[in-house]
Write an enzyme that holds these catalytic residues in place. Sequence first.
Site, PDB file in Angstrom:
ATOM      1  N   ASN A 199       0.868  -1.182   0.000  1.00  0.00           N
ATOM      2  CA  ASN A 199       0.000   0.000   0.000  1.00  0.00           C
ATOM      3  C   ASN A 199       0.904   1.230   0.000  1.00  0.00           C
ATOM      4  O   ASN A 199       1.552   1.516   1.003  1.00  0.00           O
ATOM      5  CB  ASN A 199      -0.885  -0.033   1.261  1.00  0.00           C
ATOM      6  CG  ASN A 199      -1.668   1.250   1.445  1.00  0.00           C
ATOM      7  OD1 ASN A 199      -1.811   2.044   0.507  1.00  0.00           O
ATOM      8  ND2 ASN A 199      -2.177   1.471   2.656  1.00  0.00           N
ATOM      9  N   LYS A 230       0.039   4.281  -0.179  1.00  0.00           N
ATOM     10  CA  LYS A 230      -0.599   5.444   0.461  1.00  0.00           C
ATOM     11  C   LYS A 230      -0.410   6.686  -0.415  1.00  0.00           C
ATOM     12  O   LYS A 230      -0.399   6.581  -1.628  1.00  0.00           O
ATOM     13  CB  LYS A 230      -0.026   5.660   1.862  1.00  0.00           C
ATOM     14  CG  LYS A 230      -0.005   4.383   2.704  1.00  0.00           C
ATOM     15  CD  LYS A 230       0.270   4.649   4.147  1.00  0.00           C
ATOM     16  CE  LYS A 230       0.496   3.326   4.865  1.00  0.00           C
ATOM     17  NZ  LYS A 230       0.269   3.399   6.294  1.00  0.00           N
ATOM     18  N   HIS A 285      -9.389   0.729   4.861  1.00  0.00           N
ATOM     19  CA  HIS A 285      -8.113   0.910   5.568  1.00  0.00           C
ATOM     20  C   HIS A 285      -8.350   1.832   6.771  1.00  0.00           C
ATOM     21  O   HIS A 285      -9.138   2.770   6.700  1.00  0.00           O
ATOM     22  CB  HIS A 285      -7.077   1.521   4.613  1.00  0.00           C
ATOM     23  CG  HIS A 285      -5.689   1.499   5.168  1.00  0.00           C
ATOM     24  ND1 HIS A 285      -5.256   2.436   6.082  1.00  0.00           N
ATOM     25  CD2 HIS A 285      -4.652   0.652   4.972  1.00  0.00           C
ATOM     26  CE1 HIS A 285      -3.998   2.155   6.417  1.00  0.00           C
ATOM     27  NE2 HIS A 285      -3.617   1.075   5.750  1.00  0.00           N
ATOM     28  N   GLU A 323      -6.740   4.203   7.939  1.00  0.00           N
ATOM     29  CA  GLU A 323      -6.522   5.641   7.691  1.00  0.00           C
ATOM     30  C   GLU A 323      -7.753   6.260   7.031  1.00  0.00           C
ATOM     31  O   GLU A 323      -8.081   7.416   7.262  1.00  0.00           O
ATOM     32  CB  GLU A 323      -5.255   5.843   6.843  1.00  0.00           C
ATOM     33  CG  GLU A 323      -4.006   5.607   7.673  1.00  0.00           C
ATOM     34  CD  GLU A 323      -2.798   5.133   6.888  1.00  0.00           C
ATOM     35  OE1 GLU A 323      -2.782   5.251   5.652  1.00  0.00           O
ATOM     36  OE2 GLU A 323      -1.852   4.626   7.540  1.00  0.00           O
ATOM     37  N   GLU A 368      -5.284  -5.558  10.406  1.00  0.00           N
ATOM     38  CA  GLU A 368      -4.283  -4.520  10.617  1.00  0.00           C
ATOM     39  C   GLU A 368      -4.550  -3.820  11.951  1.00  0.00           C
ATOM     40  O   GLU A 368      -5.361  -2.885  12.015  1.00  0.00           O
ATOM     41  CB  GLU A 368      -4.363  -3.487   9.496  1.00  0.00           C
ATOM     42  CG  GLU A 368      -4.090  -4.060   8.129  1.00  0.00           C
ATOM     43  CD  GLU A 368      -3.454  -3.026   7.216  1.00  0.00           C
ATOM     44  OE1 GLU A 368      -2.334  -3.264   6.773  1.00  0.00           O
ATOM     45  OE2 GLU A 368      -4.067  -1.967   6.988  1.00  0.00           O
ATOM     46  N   GLY A 422       2.406   1.820  10.722  1.00  0.00           N
ATOM     47  CA  GLY A 422       3.326   2.944  10.605  1.00  0.00           C
ATOM     48  C   GLY A 422       4.016   3.311  11.910  1.00  0.00           C
ATOM     49  O   GLY A 422       4.627   4.370  12.025  1.00  0.00           O
ATOM     50  N   SER A 432       3.542  -2.622  10.194  1.00  0.00           N
ATOM     51  CA  SER A 432       5.004  -2.602  10.329  1.00  0.00           C
ATOM     52  C   SER A 432       5.669  -3.910   9.903  1.00  0.00           C
ATOM     53  O   SER A 432       6.612  -4.375  10.551  1.00  0.00           O
ATOM     54  CB  SER A 432       5.397  -2.211  11.756  1.00  0.00           C
ATOM     55  OG  SER A 432       4.886  -0.932  12.063  1.00  0.00           O
TER      56      SER A 432
HETATM   57  C1  PEP Z   1      -0.638  -0.185   5.898  1.00  0.00           C
HETATM   58  O1  PEP Z   1      -0.598   0.930   5.414  1.00  0.00           O
HETATM   59  O2  PEP Z   1      -1.577  -0.937   5.609  1.00  0.00           O
HETATM   60  C2  PEP Z   1       0.431  -0.606   6.810  1.00  0.00           C
HETATM   61  C3  PEP Z   1       0.342  -1.765   7.378  1.00  0.00           C
HETATM   62  O3  PEP Z   1       1.477   0.270   6.992  1.00  0.00           O
HETATM   63  P1  PEP Z   1       2.912  -0.061   7.656  1.00  0.00           P
HETATM   64  O4  PEP Z   1       3.408  -1.335   7.029  1.00  0.00           O
HETATM   65  O5  PEP Z   1       3.761   1.121   7.332  1.00  0.00           O
HETATM   66  O6  PEP Z   1       2.681  -0.239   9.131  1.00  0.00           O
END
Ligand code: PEP
Length: 252
Positions: free
Chosen positions: A11, A13, A97, A99, A169, A175, A215
């Site tokens: 992703n 973003k 997601h 976010e 997630e 992040g 992460s």
């Molecule tokens: C994501 O954006 O779905 C995500 C898991 O980000 P990150 O790997 O940076 O934690």
Amino acid sequence: MNIRKPFIAGNWKMYKTCAESVETATKLAGLVSGVTNVDIMIAPSFIALALVYEAVKESSVMVGAQNIFWEKEGAFTGEISPQMAASAGCRYVIIGHSERRQYFSETDLSVNKKIRAAINNNLTPVFCIGETEKERDADNTFNILDKQIKMGLEGFSPDNVQSVILAYEPVWAIGTGKTASSGQAQEVHKFIRDLIENLFGKKIAGSARILYGGSVKPENIKELMSMPDVDGALVGGASLNAEKFAEIVKFK
Ligand code: PEP
């Protein structure tokens, strides 16, 4: 034996210009050439989708959108329909997601409509769910996931759900550099699979791919993927770098 083919998704973003997106995608396609045991998807920004698709279409890298709106067309300024995403080369779409839930007021209801629109237009939804740190600390993880999954998939038949990919997630791990331990991930993935079995039957639950996101890096992918109910990863930060993401793809 795990019969589910691993799925590793990136992703991107709101990162990368069109030129940067094409450069990273092209590099990635080269690095993962020959990988056939993993499904690979990247989700660049809308504006770079068609260009990235052109750059990787001969490779094993597939392209997804980060979001869609549920209508086909109309006066919805700033939105992108499933048909438009498909026309740019997308086979997948990330839906719900955290976010988007957090900053763009997405609800379980809008997530439900988007998943339906994706399925109706032959896009495979990557349906994101996950608890916040506060919810986990209050021992509410399973209640939250139960609600997100039941509402997100409300009104769906087993046939509809067949193609849906779930992505667990934990919001506290996105992040932040904090990864759920493999044990924490497995516990939740098993809960999700059992819930899918209750709702849609054993066959659908057995074939449903459940990704972990939060992460994920080259250093922790192998351990996460060793869990019986972890079928892949949704990767944010580390997917922006072609070398790192290729290392994750080649976790075995
Ligand atoms: C994501 O954006 O779905 C995500 C898991 O980000 P990150 O790997 O940076 O934690």
